[in-house]
Design a protein around this motif. Structure first.
Motif, short mmCIF file in Angstrom:
data_model
loop_
_atom_site.label_atom_id
_atom_site.label_comp_id
_atom_site.label_asym_id
_atom_site.label_seq_id
_atom_site.Cartn_x
_atom_site.Cartn_y
_atom_site.Cartn_z
N PHE A 31 1.14 -14.91 -14.83
CA PHE A 31 2.01 -15.90 -14.19
C PHE A 31 3.41 -15.33 -13.97
O PHE A 31 4.01 -15.49 -12.91
CB PHE A 31 2.09 -17.15 -15.06
N SER A 32 3.93 -14.61 -14.98
CA SER A 32 5.27 -14.01 -14.86
C SER A 32 5.30 -12.96 -13.76
O SER A 32 6.28 -12.85 -13.01
CB SER A 32 5.70 -13.38 -16.19
N ALA A 33 4.22 -12.18 -13.65
CA ALA A 33 4.16 -11.16 -12.60
C ALA A 33 4.14 -11.80 -11.22
O ALA A 33 4.79 -11.32 -10.28
CB ALA A 33 2.92 -10.29 -12.80
N ILE A 34 3.40 -12.89 -11.08
CA ILE A 34 3.36 -13.61 -9.81
C ILE A 34 4.75 -14.14 -9.46
O ILE A 34 5.23 -13.97 -8.35
CB ILE A 34 2.36 -14.78 -9.88
N CYS A 35 5.39 -14.75 -10.43
CA CYS A 35 6.71 -15.33 -10.18
C CYS A 35 7.75 -14.25 -9.87
O CYS A 35 8.72 -14.50 -9.15
CB CYS A 35 7.16 -16.16 -11.38
N ALA A 36 7.56 -13.06 -10.42
CA ALA A 36 8.50 -11.97 -10.16
C ALA A 36 8.43 -11.50 -8.72
O ALA A 36 9.40 -10.95 -8.20
CB ALA A 36 8.23 -10.80 -11.11
N GLY A 37 7.29 -11.72 -8.07
CA GLY A 37 7.18 -11.40 -6.65
C GLY A 37 6.41 -10.16 -6.31
O GLY A 37 6.60 -9.58 -5.24
N ALA A 38 5.49 -9.73 -7.19
CA ALA A 38 4.65 -8.57 -6.87
C ALA A 38 3.64 -8.93 -5.79
O ALA A 38 3.31 -10.10 -5.59
CB ALA A 38 3.94 -8.07 -8.12
N ASP A 39 3.14 -7.91 -5.10
CA ASP A 39 2.23 -8.14 -3.98
C ASP A 39 0.76 -8.02 -4.37
O ASP A 39 -0.11 -8.49 -3.64
CB ASP A 39 2.52 -7.13 -2.86
N GLY A 40 0.47 -7.36 -5.47
CA GLY A 40 -0.91 -7.19 -5.92
C GLY A 40 -0.95 -7.00 -7.42
O GLY A 40 0.07 -6.65 -8.04
N TYR A 41 -2.13 -7.24 -8.02
CA TYR A 41 -2.29 -7.19 -9.47
C TYR A 41 -3.63 -6.54 -9.78
O TYR A 41 -4.67 -7.13 -9.50
CB TYR A 41 -2.22 -8.60 -10.06
N ILE A 42 -3.57 -5.32 -10.31
CA ILE A 42 -4.79 -4.55 -10.53
C ILE A 42 -4.84 -4.03 -11.97
O ILE A 42 -3.85 -3.48 -12.47
CB ILE A 42 -4.88 -3.36 -9.54
N LEU A 43 -5.98 -4.22 -12.62
CA LEU A 43 -6.13 -3.73 -13.99
C LEU A 43 -6.16 -2.20 -14.01
O LEU A 43 -6.67 -1.56 -13.09
CB LEU A 43 -7.41 -4.27 -14.61
N LYS A 44 -5.62 -1.61 -15.08
CA LYS A 44 -5.55 -0.16 -15.17
C LYS A 44 -6.93 0.49 -15.19
O LYS A 44 -7.08 1.63 -14.74
CB LYS A 44 -4.78 0.25 -16.43
N GLN A 45 -7.91 -0.21 -15.71
CA GLN A 45 -9.25 0.38 -15.80
C GLN A 45 -10.01 0.32 -14.47
O GLN A 45 -11.16 0.74 -14.39
CB GLN A 45 -10.07 -0.28 -16.90
N THR A 46 -9.34 -0.17 -13.42
CA THR A 46 -9.97 -0.19 -12.10
C THR A 46 -10.31 1.23 -11.65
O THR A 46 -9.52 2.17 -11.85
CB THR A 46 -9.01 -0.83 -11.07
N ALA A 47 -11.46 1.42 -11.04
CA ALA A 47 -11.89 2.73 -10.57
C ALA A 47 -10.88 3.29 -9.57
O ALA A 47 -10.29 2.54 -8.78
CB ALA A 47 -13.27 2.62 -9.91
N PRO A 48 -10.67 4.62 -9.57
CA PRO A 48 -9.67 5.23 -8.67
C PRO A 48 -9.85 4.86 -7.20
O PRO A 48 -8.87 4.59 -6.50
CB PRO A 48 -9.89 6.74 -8.89
N ASN A 49 -11.10 4.83 -6.71
CA ASN A 49 -11.30 4.49 -5.30
C ASN A 49 -10.90 3.05 -5.00
O ASN A 49 -10.37 2.74 -3.93
CB ASN A 49 -12.75 4.74 -4.88
N LYS A 50 -11.11 2.15 -5.97
CA LYS A 50 -10.71 0.75 -5.79
C LYS A 50 -9.19 0.62 -5.81
O LYS A 50 -8.61 -0.20 -5.08
CB LYS A 50 -11.32 -0.12 -6.89
N LEU A 51 -8.54 1.42 -6.67
CA LEU A 51 -7.07 1.42 -6.71
C LEU A 51 -6.51 1.89 -5.38
O LEU A 51 -5.58 1.27 -4.82
CB LEU A 51 -6.57 2.31 -7.84
N LEU A 52 -7.05 2.97 -4.84
CA LEU A 52 -6.59 3.48 -3.54
C LEU A 52 -6.81 2.46 -2.44
O LEU A 52 -5.95 2.26 -1.57
CB LEU A 52 -7.30 4.79 -3.22
N ASP A 53 -7.97 1.79 -2.47
CA ASP A 53 -8.25 0.73 -1.49
C ASP A 53 -7.20 -0.38 -1.60
O ASP A 53 -6.72 -0.91 -0.59
CB ASP A 53 -9.64 0.15 -1.71
N GLY A 54 -6.85 -0.74 -2.85
CA GLY A 54 -5.86 -1.78 -3.06
C GLY A 54 -4.49 -1.37 -2.56
O GLY A 54 -3.74 -2.19 -2.00
N MET A 55 -4.14 -0.11 -2.75
CA MET A 55 -2.85 0.39 -2.28
C MET A 55 -2.77 0.33 -0.75
O MET A 55 -1.75 -0.09 -0.19
CB MET A 55 -2.64 1.82 -2.79
N ARG A 56 -3.83 0.74 -0.09
CA ARG A 56 -3.85 0.66 1.38
C ARG A 56 -3.82 -0.79 1.85
O ARG A 56 -3.17 -1.13 2.83
CB ARG A 56 -5.09 1.37 1.92
#
Length: 215
Positions: A92-117
């Motif tokens: 909730f605090s991250a949302i209120c701070a104004g971030a654009d996306g929220y991804i767990l660190k254990q997310t697979a590298p290809n999924k992280l790259l997809d999220g970044m794009r």
């Protein structure tokens, strides 16, 4: 064109891994890496990134505080929060701070790259477990929306709901049977009416004001 990426993470091994991953991608480059958010605005000024990968839990000045500071000067800079936490308060605090996306660190590298794009294209990527946390927060805010409060149309409310669920612009277009450009126009109108400049800001208003309800 390469997307310029900055990393904030107190774990050196993880910073090294992220830098190596980014260096292998043709359309991205790492232009800075930092262990916490002290002097965060100076660091952003120096590196001039297109996208920030921000850890939540760091010493001295944490990621949520860092995003809040960044938003005072760079309201449209793309920011993805990364965390090992699944804690409602932190999400909730991250949302209120104004971030654009929220991804767990254990997310697979290809999924992280997809999220970044995706976030660079205007989307709001979320790991499934984070999306579920957002939905639970929306459910908690079980209040009646007054249309006159923000004058959002039925379609704009529908799109705002999809944003809260972590849908990308492309996914929203497919779900609503409208074009990508039309989604972009609706979201620009939502930002104007809610007086925000990011997906995170819009979702924050939606949650705090009870603008949407997830069945």
């Amino acid at each position: 064109m390469k997307y310029r990426i900055v990393i904030f993470d107190d774990n050196k091994n993880r910073r090294d891994s992220l830098r190596t991953l980014i260096s292998m991608i043709d359309d991205m480059e790492c232009v800075g890496e930092f262990e916490d958010c002290r002097q965060v605005l100076d660091k952003i000024d120096l590196s001039q990134p297109d996208l920030v990968l921000m850890d939540i839990d760091m010493p001295f000045v944490n990621g949520i505080e860092g995003v809040t500071l960044i938003r005072t000067k760079y309201p449209t800079l793309k920011i993805i929060m990364q965390t090992v936490f699944e804690d409602n308060d932190k999400v909730f605090s991250a949302i209120c701070a104004g971030a654009d996306g929220y991804i767990l660190k254990q997310t697979a590298p290809n999924k992280l790259l997809d999220g970044m794009r995706e976030v660079m294209e205007g989307g709001a990527p979320m790991s499934p477990v984070i999306a579920k946390k957002v939905l639970s927060l929306v459910k908690i805010q079980d209040r009646i929306f007054s249309k006159s409060d923000f004058e959002l149309t039925k379609r704009e409310l529908e799109i705002l709901k999809y944003l809260a669920m972590g849908y990308s612009y492309k996914m929203i277009a497919e779900a609503c049977f409208i074009s990508y450009a039309t989604v972009n126009t609706h979201i620009s109108n939502i930002y104007t009416k809610l007086k925000v400049e990011s997906v995170g800001g819009a979702v924050s208003i939606a949650i705090n004001k009870g603008l949407i309800k997830i069945d």
